[in-house]
Design an enzyme around this catalytic site. Structure first.
Site, PDB file in Angstrom:
ATOM      1  CG  ASP A  36      -0.839   2.368   7.546  1.00 30.75           C
ATOM      2  OD1 ASP A  36      -1.125   1.810   8.613  1.00 30.75           O
ATOM      3  OD2 ASP A  36      -1.866   3.076   7.339  1.00 30.75           O
ATOM      4  CG  ASP A  79      -1.312   0.855   1.216  1.00 32.23           C
ATOM      5  OD1 ASP A  79      -2.218   2.138  -0.513  1.00 32.23           O
ATOM      6  OD2 ASP A  79      -3.008   1.449   2.351  1.00 32.23           O
ATOM      7  CG  ASN A 100       0.654   3.911   4.347  1.00 32.82           C
ATOM      8  OD1 ASN A 100      -0.275   4.573   5.405  1.00 32.82           O
ATOM      9  ND2 ASN A 100      -0.252   3.231   2.756  1.00 32.82           N
TER      10      ASN A 100
END
Length: 255
Positions: free
Chosen positions: A200, A181, A186
């Site tokens: 994450d 992701d 992030n």
């Protein structure tokens, strides 16, 4: 997930200060001061906890088939010896919810107002940070997959069937351990404007590097406006591959 207005996308994921604190989060925080800092599309909320023991982050949300905080904890523990990621302090689940508590990593999210105001610096940091992650994590030792069959199977569990055009990926360019992701929020960016870590990591796993690059590039438009995709690929250190960018961006939007 695609959004054309970066400000709208950003605001949609910042919860109001008055967000209710679940009892489980309050218990995990103890006497620490809590601040809601992020809300995901599934209804999960991350709180920053400030206390005498420093800063911790408490992620709390409903159990679901797409992601798992237990899986994220396992992936962060695996990745931690190789690259800067949050240190897992505790995690758990009950019949309907799950939670994950991590220590803070230096730096601010790449969508912090400070870095939204400096997209040239931030996009370079995201691209270089992604390359740093890919170069650091050992593919041969990674027990997790994020290849197209694994993603298709996960989507099918949620009732999503891939269109025929997406069921066969382009030939692999380079296998790496992908973030899973790699959207802009992030990546953490230090005060010097360079990447300082990633958060994450619930989908981390082995896949073609373009699976991450495509998503990171696409997310620059959501957060900084149009025109930054090639700059991110350049900061990563390679030339844009239009076929793989198109395929993996379509796969992301489909799943």
């Amino acid at each position: 997930m695609s959004r054309s207005e970066s400000e709208t996308w950003q605001q949609a994921f910042v919860p109001p200060a008055a967000t209710p604190v679940p009892a489980r989060v309050r218990a995990l925080a103890g006497d620490a001061e809590l601040e809601p800092v992020w809300e995901n599309e599934l209804g999960g909320v991350t709180f920053r906890a400030r206390g005498d023991g420093g800063i911790r982050y408490i992620k709390y949300g409903p159990r679901n088939a797409e992601t798992s905080m237990v899986a994220e904890a396992a992936r962060m523990r695996w990745a931690a010896p190789y690259t800067p990621v949050p240190r897992v302090l505790t995690h758990g689940a009950d019949a309907t919810t799950e939670w994950l508590v991590t220590a803070a990593v230096p730096g601010r999210s790449a969508v912090d107002p400070r870095w939204l105001a400096e997209p040239d610096t931030t996009v370079r940091a995201i691209g270089r940070g992604l390359r740093g992650l890919h170069d650091a994590l050992p593919v041969e030792e990674c027990p997790f997959d994020w290849n197209v069959p694994a993603r298709a199977a996960n989507a099918a569990e949620r009732g999503i069937i891939l269109p025929a055009a997406l069921r066969e990926a382009p030939p692999v360019d380079r296998l790496v351990v992908c973030h899973g992701d790699a959207c802009a929020p992030n990546t953490l960016v230090g005060e010097d404007g360079t990447w300082s870590g990633h958060v994450d990591l619930g989908a981390l796993g082995v896949a073609d590097r373009w699976a991450d690059i495509a998503v990171a590039a696409m997310s620059t438009e959501w957060n900084y406006g149009p025109g930054w995709q090639d700059a991110l690929v350049d900061a990563y250190g390679i030339s844009p591959d239009r076929e793989r960018l198109t395929y993996y961006q379509a796969l992301w939007n489909a799943t």
